[in-house]
Design a protein around this motif. Structure first.
Motif, mmCIF file in Angstrom:
data_model
loop_
_atom_site.group_PDB
_atom_site.id
_atom_site.type_symbol
_atom_site.label_atom_id
_atom_site.label_comp_id
_atom_site.label_asym_id
_atom_site.label_seq_id
_atom_site.Cartn_x
_atom_site.Cartn_y
_atom_site.Cartn_z
ATOM 1 N N ASN A 54 0.772 -1.242 0.000
ATOM 2 C CA ASN A 54 0.000 0.000 0.000
ATOM 3 C C ASN A 54 0.799 1.286 0.000
ATOM 4 O O ASN A 54 0.287 2.316 0.351
ATOM 5 N N ARG A 55 2.059 1.188 -0.350
ATOM 6 C CA ARG A 55 2.857 2.409 -0.445
ATOM 7 C C ARG A 55 2.868 3.177 0.872
ATOM 8 O O ARG A 55 2.798 4.402 0.882
ATOM 9 N N ILE A 56 2.943 2.447 1.942
ATOM 10 C CA ILE A 56 3.099 3.080 3.249
ATOM 11 C C ILE A 56 4.370 2.547 3.883
ATOM 12 O O ILE A 56 4.592 1.334 3.917
ATOM 13 N N LEU A 57 5.191 3.453 4.335
ATOM 14 C CA LEU A 57 6.402 3.052 5.046
ATOM 15 C C LEU A 57 6.232 3.395 6.520
ATOM 16 O O LEU A 57 5.876 4.525 6.863
ATOM 17 N N GLY A 58 6.463 2.435 7.352
ATOM 18 C CA GLY A 58 6.365 2.674 8.781
ATOM 19 C C GLY A 58 7.635 3.315 9.305
ATOM 20 O O GLY A 58 8.724 3.089 8.786
ATOM 21 N N VAL A 79 13.863 14.301 8.191
ATOM 22 C CA VAL A 79 13.817 15.133 6.990
ATOM 23 C C VAL A 79 14.203 14.288 5.781
ATOM 24 O O VAL A 79 13.508 14.275 4.760
ATOM 25 N N GLY A 80 15.283 13.535 5.919
ATOM 26 C CA GLY A 80 15.730 12.693 4.813
ATOM 27 C C GLY A 80 14.698 11.633 4.464
ATOM 28 O O GLY A 80 14.397 11.410 3.288
ATOM 29 N N ILE A 81 14.146 11.033 5.476
ATOM 30 C CA ILE A 81 13.141 9.986 5.240
ATOM 31 C C ILE A 81 11.936 10.568 4.519
ATOM 32 O O ILE A 81 11.428 10.005 3.561
ATOM 33 N N GLU A 82 11.515 11.723 4.985
ATOM 34 C CA GLU A 82 10.341 12.317 4.353
ATOM 35 C C GLU A 82 10.615 12.687 2.896
ATOM 36 O O GLU A 82 9.781 12.463 2.026
ATOM 37 N N GLU A 83 11.776 13.232 2.659
ATOM 38 C CA GLU A 83 12.099 13.623 1.286
ATOM 39 C C GLU A 83 12.081 12.431 0.341
ATOM 40 O O GLU A 83 11.524 12.483 -0.751
ATOM 41 N N SER A 84 12.674 11.341 0.804
ATOM 42 C CA SER A 84 12.665 10.141 -0.024
ATOM 43 C C SER A 84 11.243 9.635 -0.242
ATOM 44 O O SER A 84 10.861 9.272 -1.346
ATOM 45 N N ALA A 85 10.496 9.604 0.842
ATOM 46 C CA ALA A 85 9.128 9.078 0.756
ATOM 47 C C ALA A 85 8.310 9.909 -0.226
ATOM 48 O O ALA A 85 7.556 9.374 -1.040
ATOM 49 N N GLU A 86 8.501 11.194 -0.145
ATOM 50 C CA GLU A 86 7.748 12.053 -1.039
ATOM 51 C C GLU A 86 8.124 11.781 -2.491
ATOM 52 O O GLU A 86 7.268 11.671 -3.360
ATOM 53 N N ARG A 87 9.400 11.635 -2.708
ATOM 54 C CA ARG A 87 9.872 11.378 -4.064
ATOM 55 C C ARG A 87 9.295 10.068 -4.604
ATOM 56 O O ARG A 87 8.968 9.941 -5.774
ATOM 57 N N LEU A 88 9.166 9.098 -3.722
ATOM 58 C CA LEU A 88 8.685 7.785 -4.144
ATOM 59 C C LEU A 88 7.156 7.691 -4.128
ATOM 60 O O LEU A 88 6.588 6.673 -4.492
ATOM 61 N N VAL A 294 15.409 4.852 3.220
ATOM 62 C CA VAL A 294 14.200 4.606 2.437
ATOM 63 C C VAL A 294 14.557 3.894 1.136
ATOM 64 O O VAL A 294 13.839 2.997 0.678
ATOM 65 N N GLU A 295 15.687 4.270 0.593
ATOM 66 C CA GLU A 295 16.137 3.629 -0.649
ATOM 67 C C GLU A 295 16.370 2.127 -0.427
ATOM 68 O O GLU A 295 15.925 1.287 -1.212
ATOM 69 N N VAL A 296 17.047 1.808 0.641
ATOM 70 C CA VAL A 296 17.308 0.399 0.953
ATOM 71 C C VAL A 296 15.986 -0.331 1.189
ATOM 72 O O VAL A 296 15.777 -1.442 0.693
ATOM 73 N N LEU A 297 15.106 0.316 1.908
ATOM 74 C CA LEU A 297 13.828 -0.331 2.227
ATOM 75 C C LEU A 297 13.036 -0.632 0.959
ATOM 76 O O LEU A 297 12.540 -1.742 0.774
ATOM 77 N N THR A 298 12.932 0.332 0.096
ATOM 78 C CA THR A 298 12.176 0.086 -1.136
ATOM 79 C C THR A 298 12.895 -0.949 -1.995
ATOM 80 O O THR A 298 12.250 -1.712 -2.709
ATOM 81 N N GLY A 299 14.204 -0.965 -1.896
ATOM 82 C CA GLY A 299 14.955 -2.008 -2.592
ATOM 83 C C GLY A 299 14.564 -3.385 -2.069
ATOM 84 O O GLY A 299 14.329 -4.314 -2.840
ATOM 85 N N LEU A 300 14.451 -3.498 -0.774
ATOM 86 C CA LEU A 300 14.044 -4.767 -0.160
ATOM 87 C C LEU A 300 12.636 -5.145 -0.613
ATOM 88 O O LEU A 300 12.356 -6.306 -0.921
ATOM 89 N N LEU A 301 11.767 -4.158 -0.645
ATOM 90 C CA LEU A 301 10.376 -4.428 -0.981
ATOM 91 C C LEU A 301 10.242 -4.886 -2.428
ATOM 92 O O LEU A 301 9.473 -5.790 -2.736
ATOM 93 N N ALA A 302 11.008 -4.259 -3.274
ATOM 94 C CA ALA A 302 10.948 -4.631 -4.680
ATOM 95 C C ALA A 302 11.816 -5.853 -4.945
ATOM 96 O O ALA A 302 11.878 -6.332 -6.070
ATOM 97 N N ALA A 303 12.470 -6.328 -3.886
ATOM 98 C CA ALA A 303 13.373 -7.471 -4.027
ATOM 99 C C ALA A 303 14.379 -7.228 -5.144
ATOM 100 O O ALA A 303 14.634 -8.093 -5.966
#
Lengths: 328, 328
Positions: A54-58, A79-88, A294-303
DNA sequence: TCAAGGCGCTAATACGAATTATCACGCCGA
DNA sequence: TCGGCGTGATAATTCGTATTAGCGCCTTGA
């Protein structure tokens, strides 16, 4: 309204146009028109139930997310987390509902909301070992901000390379002519502390010089006494605020920093303190860490196979004004 | 595992024990044991689909939630919101995925995630009128932090009483002996600006004194010239940072604040600026506002009849050092 | 002549829980 | 023997979406 089935609306809504699905352009238009008229929006909850993500990062912190009194140490990470999340195009879920037991928040409890998010970013000086192990064991996608030792398996993290940064600071101090250095701080416990101490020890060992470890449980005055008695000319402080306190006591005694005592800060303040003295040392790339987490996390999610899941970022050296050659 | 149906597990999980539902104590124990063993947790999303609520509060800001450069004006609001959410056992969903169109984030778009949350807290100096109207019209539960004019219906809000606070500042200025006051700022547009100006005008009207409105589009130097030429002895500044700039220019000219010119700050800085001069004026009860916003929102969600959905909180007066009687 | 495939759409099902109507069972009294 | 009743549990349905197998008809190529 348009006389088509729910399935068709779903297909139109999602713009499905691949080979396997076809919608007559005329039908598509009719449906789109109705959608526009009614302002219909798919229920994100149902959508998530069907799609399983659902495109939600905890975001879980072991301290309050918006720290009132901790001098905003965590703010740049966020701040960094939010910026990444917004971009994604992701939303952030602050897991504030986690109940506090024995003085700290727990991820796992009977009404655990972790699964609301696709994955989770963990923030905090020290993460609970058991909970970390369970996250790994149960295969929850997560990333720690800050390096972590294995917990029954490798822990994905984006950390700061405290070891190298501290060793660099020690070398700069040695280059300035110091030979009697002390390390002020825990030097153990959380990885961030242990890493700093490891860098300190390594650099001094390489130079064939002795190490000296000062605990933090004494008053700054007693500490200063001990240092001076031992002939220490430069102190590396794990916690910025401890350096400030030490400098203050030194000033009271009529000593000057750095002429009489050099003080090196191994990172940014985690406790609120004054910053009028610019300490020599290094800064933690906090925003960048949040960003890459956030980059690593989305990498994990997308495997994604290419993504490194353990990253150490270099710290930024700070010249500052608290390092000078020793008097003698 | 226990040989019971999904329905029974659900009943046990939710501790249903009212007259209409009965579970044998022995069965209940067996199920609870299995739950403990497996660490099973109900999927919050599915739960939300069935139960129509999920203890998630959305937070929508028209600027980044964790502001990097805006001097953390929003931070205290978020602290309050988080504290309330934690107390209530709610999670916060930061709606960072909202796309930016025409330079601002939009709540409503084709993949609107608003409904993921039970309700929503809105933050930002000025909220989009159309979106606000649509929120009201569609009956979304929400609260604005900051007073808002009606938008096709009353808007629930927790605001600061800028009108009264500004009028108080004006009165204190008049009491000090000033008669030529100016208002520096927009004085219109966002409710927070209009309210301040209304308080300013009201207090001066009551005293039978003329008002003077200075726009913000000039350089501080030009502004200072205009003020001095007009014989103004005290300026109320809508934006703290403008006051700092004005004071700086005055200092360059060899004038002293407040001996030559009193400056009154109508709130906290929203732009980053220095704070070494403590301005006389008032502070916005930001944390308290965040706190009460969540309270109002949960009141709306529980449809509690007693809850006031429009609240104005008093601002906190600040004595400061920038108000003195005029020279002549 | 006939099998294969294209066409545009829909019925059916899954997702994971909450809720409700209903069932099987044993017991008691008539 | 039968009906009624209290028990304890479940089958079935619901929430709103995504997905997929297939509907019946028509064209094509061998």
């Amino acid at each position: 309204m348009t006389g088509v089935s729910q399935a068709t609306v779903s297909l139109v809504l999602n713009g499905r146009d691949d080979g396997s699905v076809r919608i007559a352009p005329e039908t598509r238009e009719r449906v789109l028109l109705a959608i526009r008229d009614t302002g219909y929006v798919a229920d994100p909850v149902a959508r998530r139930l069907a799609a399983r993500h659902n495109r939600i990062l905890g975001v879980f912190t072991y301290e309050p997310v918006f720290p009132a009194g901790t001098g905003d140490f965590y703010h740049p990470f966020l701040v960094g987390i939010e910026e990444s999340a917004e971009r994604l195009g992701c939303d952030l879920l602050l897991l504030t509902s986690a109940p506090v037991t024995d003085g700290r928040r727990r991820i796992f409890h009977d009404d655990n909301r972790l699964r609301l998010a696709d994955g989770c970013v963990l923030l905090g000086r020290s993460l609970d070992r058991d909970e970390l192990g369970r996250l790994v064991a149960e295969g929850h996608p997560f990333v720690s901000v800050g390096r972590r030792d294995d917990a029954g398996g490798p822990v994905p993290y984006v950390g700061a390379d405290y070891t190298t940064a501290t060793a660099d600071v020690v070398r700069r101090t040695l280059d300035a002519g110091h030979t009697r250095l002390a390390y002020l701080g825990q030097g153990a416990g959380p990885e961030s502390h242990a890493d700093r101490f490891a860098g300190y020890r390594t650099a001094l060992d390489a130079a064939g010089l002795p190490t000296r470890h000062e605990p933090t449980d004494r008053s700054p005055a007693d500490l200063l006494d001990a240092l001076l008695t031992a002939g220490v000319t430069a102190v590396m402080v794990e916690e910025y605020a401890d350096g400030v306190a030490l400098a203050a006591v030194a000033a009271e005694r009529g000593l000057t920093v750095p002429a009489d005592l050099s003080i090196l800060a191994l990172g940014d303040p985690t406790r609120p303190t004054t910053r009028d003295l610019e300490f020599t040392g290094f800064r933690i790339p906090r925003r960048e860490m949040g960003w890459q987490a956030v980059e690593v996390l989305t990498g994990l999610l997308a495997a994604m196979p290419g993504t490194a899941t353990q990253r150490l970022l270099p710290c930024q050296p700070v010249d500052g004004v608290t390092l000078l050659p020793p008097r003698h």
